[in-house]
Each structure stands twice: as C-alpha cells, then as structure tokens.
Design a protein around this motif. Structure first.
Motif, PDB file in Angstrom:
ATOM      1  N   ARG A  25     -38.069  26.030   1.331  1.00 42.94           N
ATOM      2  CA  ARG A  25     -36.795  25.309   1.456  1.00 42.94           C
ATOM      3  C   ARG A  25     -35.762  26.123   2.212  1.00 42.94           C
ATOM      4  O   ARG A  25     -34.877  25.573   2.838  1.00 42.94           O
ATOM      5  N   MET A  26     -35.865  27.456   2.190  1.00 42.41           N
ATOM      6  CA  MET A  26     -34.934  28.303   2.934  1.00 42.41           C
ATOM      7  C   MET A  26     -35.160  28.178   4.444  1.00 42.41           C
ATOM      8  O   MET A  26     -34.262  28.430   5.219  1.00 42.41           O
ATOM      9  N   ARG A  27     -36.375  27.773   4.826  1.00 38.70           N
ATOM     10  CA  ARG A  27     -36.702  27.626   6.249  1.00 38.70           C
ATOM     11  C   ARG A  27     -36.503  26.205   6.737  1.00 38.70           C
ATOM     12  O   ARG A  27     -36.788  25.898   7.891  1.00 38.70           O
ATOM     13  N   PRO A  30     -33.178  25.487   9.538  1.00 37.79           N
ATOM     14  CA  PRO A  30     -32.338  26.691   9.415  1.00 37.79           C
ATOM     15  C   PRO A  30     -31.095  26.672  10.308  1.00 37.79           C
ATOM     16  O   PRO A  30     -30.072  27.250   9.942  1.00 37.79           O
ATOM     17  N   SER A  31     -31.152  25.986  11.430  1.00 40.08           N
ATOM     18  CA  SER A  31     -29.985  25.977  12.330  1.00 40.08           C
ATOM     19  C   SER A  31     -28.807  25.219  11.730  1.00 40.08           C
ATOM     20  O   SER A  31     -27.660  25.466  12.100  1.00 40.08           O
ATOM     21  N   LYS A  33     -27.969  25.299   8.503  1.00 40.02           N
ATOM     22  CA  LYS A  33     -27.466  26.146   7.417  1.00 40.02           C
ATOM     23  C   LYS A  33     -27.074  25.368   6.157  1.00 40.02           C
ATOM     24  O   LYS A  33     -26.428  25.910   5.277  1.00 40.02           O
ATOM     25  N   GLN A  36     -29.153  26.636   2.937  1.00 37.80           N
ATOM     26  CA  GLN A  36     -29.115  28.061   2.634  1.00 37.80           C
ATOM     27  C   GLN A  36     -28.997  28.273   1.126  1.00 37.80           C
ATOM     28  O   GLN A  36     -28.500  27.419   0.395  1.00 37.80           O
ATOM     29  N   LYS A  37     -29.433  29.433   0.680  1.00 41.79           N
ATOM     30  CA  LYS A  37     -29.433  29.761  -0.745  1.00 41.79           C
ATOM     31  C   LYS A  37     -28.033  29.573  -1.344  1.00 41.79           C
ATOM     32  O   LYS A  37     -27.037  29.988  -0.760  1.00 41.79           O
ATOM     33  N   THR A  39     -26.446  26.699  -1.895  1.00 37.87           N
ATOM     34  CA  THR A  39     -25.767  25.439  -1.585  1.00 37.87           C
ATOM     35  C   THR A  39     -26.277  24.334  -2.507  1.00 37.87           C
ATOM     36  O   THR A  39     -27.369  24.416  -3.055  1.00 37.87           O
ATOM     37  N   ASN A  42     -29.494  22.831  -1.221  1.00 37.53           N
ATOM     38  CA  ASN A  42     -30.625  23.718  -1.449  1.00 37.53           C
ATOM     39  C   ASN A  42     -31.153  23.539  -2.864  1.00 37.53           C
ATOM     40  O   ASN A  42     -32.357  23.411  -3.086  1.00 37.53           O
TER      41      ASN A  42
END
Length: 118
Positions: A25-27, A30-31, A33, A36-37, A39, A42
């Motif tokens: 899920r972090m990938r 990615p652009s 954002k 991101q961890k 959020t 996320n």
C-alpha cells in the motif's frame, strides 16, 4: 454451527498476505502521496485489503491488488469499494484466474487473445 479451525498453512498465508499488503500500500500511486504512511486513505486501504485477505483466504492478498482497490476508493465510499473490489476479484473469471495464478486458464485466455490478434 461448527467452525473449521484454520490450518497452519491457511494462517501463514493470511499473515503473509497481510504483511505484503502493508508493504504494497505504501507503493500505491506514490506520486500522489495520498497513500503515504499515517494518512486516512492509507489506513482505509490497509483495512480494506486486510478485510479481503481474511474474508477470502482462498484468494488472499496478491501484490498489485492495492492499485485496483485504490481506484475504487477514489470514486466510492468504503462499503461500496469493498463490495466492488471483492466482486471484481472473486466473480470475474479472467481476473480471478490471474490472481490465483491458474496457469491452464491463463494460457487459454492468452491463446484466445492471440487468436483474435492474428
């Protein structure tokens, strides 16, 4: 009602899937954002993927499912996202074959696809 106890293999598969969806899920996009961890999206994505992983141990979590689930999340509420994501993965024969690595079916789909390309 009798409940079948999960085997060690089934439990391990769920844990592996759960760990994989944490990393995956972090990938996811990615652009942007937005996943991101820390959020909200996320955390929501993590919850949806873990719920699917545990509710459908016959399929489990496969790398890349986060992208599909995220597309639904962009356009739907949480419940509808889970319902649509689950239905896509579990009822669409083509998608299910690819996510279950059913090579005989995948080869059949490729032969049909190749036939129509020629």
């Amino acid at each position: 009602f009798f409940f079948k106890q999960k085997t060690a293999y089934e439990m391990l598969r769920s844990l592996v899937g759960s760990e994989m969806c944490i990393r995956d899920r972090m990938r996811t996009y990615p652009s942007t954002k937005i996943f991101q961890k820390g959020t909200d999206l996320n955390n929501e994505l993590q919850s949806l993927l873990e719920l699917f992983n545990y509710s459908r141990p016959d399929v489990g979590y496969i790398q890349g499912m986060a992208y599909i689930c995220a597309v639904f999340m962009f356009n739907m509420d949480t419940y509808t996202t889970f319902k649509c994501f689950s239905n896509l993965i579990c009822t669409n024969k083509l998608v299910r074959a690819f996510y279950k690595f059913d090579m005989p079916k995948i080869n059949t789909y490729f032969r049909v696809f190749e036939h129509f390309l020629t």
